[in-house]
Write a protein that holds these residues in place. Structure first.
Motif, mmCIF file in Angstrom:
data_model
loop_
_atom_site.group_PDB
_atom_site.id
_atom_site.type_symbol
_atom_site.label_atom_id
_atom_site.label_comp_id
_atom_site.label_asym_id
_atom_site.label_seq_id
_atom_site.Cartn_x
_atom_site.Cartn_y
_atom_site.Cartn_z
ATOM 1 N N GLY A 168 -36.138 4.185 -2.405
ATOM 2 C CA GLY A 168 -37.045 5.051 -3.144
ATOM 3 C C GLY A 168 -36.475 6.397 -3.535
ATOM 4 N N HIS A 169 -35.214 6.650 -3.214
ATOM 5 C CA HIS A 169 -34.570 7.913 -3.561
ATOM 6 C C HIS A 169 -33.438 7.640 -4.548
ATOM 7 C CE1 HIS A 169 -36.514 10.122 -0.197
ATOM 8 N NE2 HIS A 169 -36.441 8.941 0.407
ATOM 9 N N VAL A 170 -33.136 8.625 -5.390
ATOM 10 C CA VAL A 170 -31.982 8.534 -6.284
ATOM 11 C C VAL A 170 -30.908 9.457 -5.736
ATOM 12 C CG1 VAL A 170 -31.090 8.876 -8.605
ATOM 13 C CG2 VAL A 170 -33.408 7.995 -8.292
ATOM 14 N N LEU A 171 -29.794 8.860 -5.315
ATOM 15 C CA LEU A 171 -28.686 9.605 -4.741
ATOM 16 C C LEU A 171 -27.568 9.734 -5.774
ATOM 17 C CD1 LEU A 171 -28.531 7.796 -1.274
ATOM 18 C CD2 LEU A 171 -29.950 9.754 -1.960
ATOM 19 N N SER A 172 -26.902 10.873 -5.754
ATOM 20 C CA SER A 172 -25.823 11.121 -6.713
ATOM 21 C C SER A 172 -24.530 11.421 -5.959
ATOM 22 C CB SER A 172 -26.171 12.298 -7.625
ATOM 23 O OG SER A 172 -27.313 12.018 -8.403
ATOM 24 N N PHE A 173 -23.442 10.726 -6.357
ATOM 25 C CA PHE A 173 -22.145 10.902 -5.713
ATOM 26 C C PHE A 173 -21.055 11.055 -6.763
ATOM 27 C CE2 PHE A 173 -24.634 8.186 -2.833
ATOM 28 C CZ PHE A 173 -24.488 8.845 -1.622
ATOM 29 N N PRO B 222 -21.111 11.511 -12.010
ATOM 30 C CA PRO B 222 -21.602 10.981 -10.738
ATOM 31 C C PRO B 222 -22.011 9.518 -10.859
ATOM 32 C CG PRO B 222 -23.384 12.095 -11.849
ATOM 33 C CD PRO B 222 -22.175 12.198 -12.766
ATOM 34 N N MET B 223 -22.026 8.845 -9.739
ATOM 35 C CA MET B 223 -22.711 7.560 -9.651
ATOM 36 C C MET B 223 -24.104 7.866 -9.112
ATOM 37 S SD MET B 223 -21.944 4.096 -7.405
ATOM 38 C CE MET B 223 -22.215 4.916 -5.829
ATOM 39 N N ARG B 224 -25.124 7.538 -9.882
ATOM 40 C CA ARG B 224 -26.500 7.812 -9.480
ATOM 41 C C ARG B 224 -27.128 6.478 -9.093
ATOM 42 N NH1 ARG B 224 -29.606 9.152 -13.349
ATOM 43 N NH2 ARG B 224 -31.027 10.394 -12.086
ATOM 44 N N ILE B 225 -27.445 6.331 -7.808
ATOM 45 C CA ILE B 225 -27.878 5.040 -7.296
ATOM 46 C C ILE B 225 -29.171 5.180 -6.505
ATOM 47 C CG2 ILE B 225 -26.405 5.318 -5.241
ATOM 48 C CD1 ILE B 225 -26.024 2.241 -5.324
ATOM 49 N N GLU B 226 -30.052 4.223 -6.681
ATOM 50 C CA GLU B 226 -31.326 4.213 -5.963
ATOM 51 C C GLU B 226 -31.128 3.644 -4.565
ATOM 52 O OE1 GLU B 226 -34.126 1.994 -8.203
ATOM 53 O OE2 GLU B 226 -34.025 3.285 -9.974
ATOM 54 N N HIS B 227 -31.803 4.273 -3.600
ATOM 55 C CA HIS B 227 -31.781 3.752 -2.233
ATOM 56 C C HIS B 227 -33.077 4.122 -1.540
ATOM 57 C CE1 HIS B 227 -30.949 3.795 2.145
ATOM 58 N NE2 HIS B 227 -30.284 2.688 1.847
ATOM 59 N N PHE C 170 -16.945 9.339 -1.329
ATOM 60 C CA PHE C 170 -18.049 9.683 -2.223
ATOM 61 C C PHE C 170 -18.711 10.961 -1.719
ATOM 62 C CE2 PHE C 170 -17.232 5.269 -2.918
ATOM 63 C CZ PHE C 170 -17.464 5.076 -4.270
ATOM 64 N N LEU C 171 -18.586 12.012 -2.498
ATOM 65 C CA LEU C 171 -19.118 13.317 -2.134
ATOM 66 C C LEU C 171 -20.488 13.504 -2.773
ATOM 67 C CD1 LEU C 171 -18.313 16.039 -0.717
ATOM 68 C CD2 LEU C 171 -17.632 16.830 -3.003
ATOM 69 N N PRO C 172 -21.498 13.928 -2.009
ATOM 70 C CA PRO C 172 -22.817 14.191 -2.606
ATOM 71 C C PRO C 172 -22.696 15.173 -3.760
ATOM 72 C CG PRO C 172 -22.963 14.215 -0.223
ATOM 73 C CD PRO C 172 -21.500 14.144 -0.547
ATOM 74 N N ALA C 173 -23.353 14.846 -4.863
ATOM 75 C CA ALA C 173 -23.235 15.668 -6.065
ATOM 76 C C ALA C 173 -24.383 16.642 -6.246
ATOM 77 C CB ALA C 173 -23.128 14.768 -7.303
#
Length: 289
Positions: free
Chosen positions: A245-250, A238-243, A273-276
């Motif tokens: 204050g949250h960490v999103l994974s795709f 996954p690509m784990r990216i901050e946005h 990009f699909l949510p992981a």
């Protein structure tokens, strides 16, 4: 739909490497020499290629050493069996003394209206999840609001047209500082570009790879930011990216067109990009329309 770059913007010849700047637009030798080079790139013997193309290894040898001029049909059949990119098939045809077979239509041409509309519907329908369309050198030709959301905080100069997906992702003033597993994701993207460079001739793509590979990579602030075990068993990197204050994974998926008959279409790619994990799904849905 809000797009970071509308479909068809920022391209002179449709998409992909512009004519006149790609090695494939120049003369590089005979058709036989080019076919031999493609065969060797694919790791295929003359006998194997002959079997796949319903020819003989003797005839393939004669074509490659210039003793026999291949027919237009044979050039196209060999190019198909060697999985030669559409742009390069035109080069082979011209080198063999035939007219190019595949057009290169600008995306803003009226004849591309159905394609543009279809791509826009696809991107819009994928919201709130991120999706974009890029050309052969990762120039962004269209993107949805999911992508726009992730671009918060990116330096203005990186958002000036033409946008480039690799620069936006890996530049220290782009998304890179917010990607929690940057080293892993960077390695994946560079390897992806290297595979493309091995398959196609593009000095622009090679130059882009050299540029983004030279970007500095900051040390992770916390050890768990890199290569740490995850609570969710991801099925793909996954690509784990901050946005905010949250960490999103795709996890990403790339789609291209089957059997394209136009260079522009052949060089388009749709990346979604699909949510992981459930956390990412819940957060994106909470943002509303």
């Amino acid at each position: 739909m809000t797009t970071t770059a509308s479909v068809g913007a920022g391209t002179d010849t449709g998409t992909g490497v512009n004519a006149g700047t790609c090695e494939s637009t120049g003369t590089r030798g005979s058709a036989g020499a080019l076919l031999r080079e493609w065969r060797e790139r694919r790791g295929m013997s003359q006998l194997e290629l002959a079997g796949r193309a319903d020819s003989s290894s003797r005839h393939i040898s004669f074509v490659e050493n210039g003793r026999s001029r291949p027919s237009e049909e044979l050039v196209l059949r060999l190019a198909d069996r060697l999985d030669v990119p559409v742009r390069e098939r035109n080069v082979l045809l011209v080198a063999a003394g035939y007219a190019p077979r595949y057009r290169q239509t600008p995306l803003d041409d009226p004849s591309m209206g159905a394609l543009r509309e279809g791509l826009e519907r696809l991107l819009t329908g994928y919201e709130p999840y991120p999706a974009l369309v890029v050309d052969a050198t990762y120039t962004v030709v269209a993107a949805n609001r999911g992508i726009t959301m992730l671009l918060d905080g990116v330096a203005e100069r990186l958002l000036a047209p033409p946008l480039n997906a690799m620069r936006l992702t890996l530049h220290p003033e782009g998304l890179a500082p917010r990607i929690r597993n940057l080293r892993q994701w960077r390695k994946h993207l560079l390897a992806q570009m290297e595979r493309q460079i091995a398959l196609v001739r593009s000095p622009e793509l090679r130059a882009l790879h050299e540029e983004v590979a030279a970007y500095p990579v900051a040390r992770a602030e916390r050890p768990e930011d890199e290569d740490r075990p995850e609570e969710v068993p991801y099925l793909a990197l996954p690509m784990r990216i901050e946005h905010d204050g949250h960490v999103l994974s795709f996890v990403s998926s790339i789609s291209t067109f089957n059997t394209p008959m136009d260079v522009t279409v052949a060089e388009l790619a749709v990346e979604t990009f699909l949510p992981a994990d459930p956390v990412t799904v819940k957060y994106l849905r909470s943002l509303g329309p």
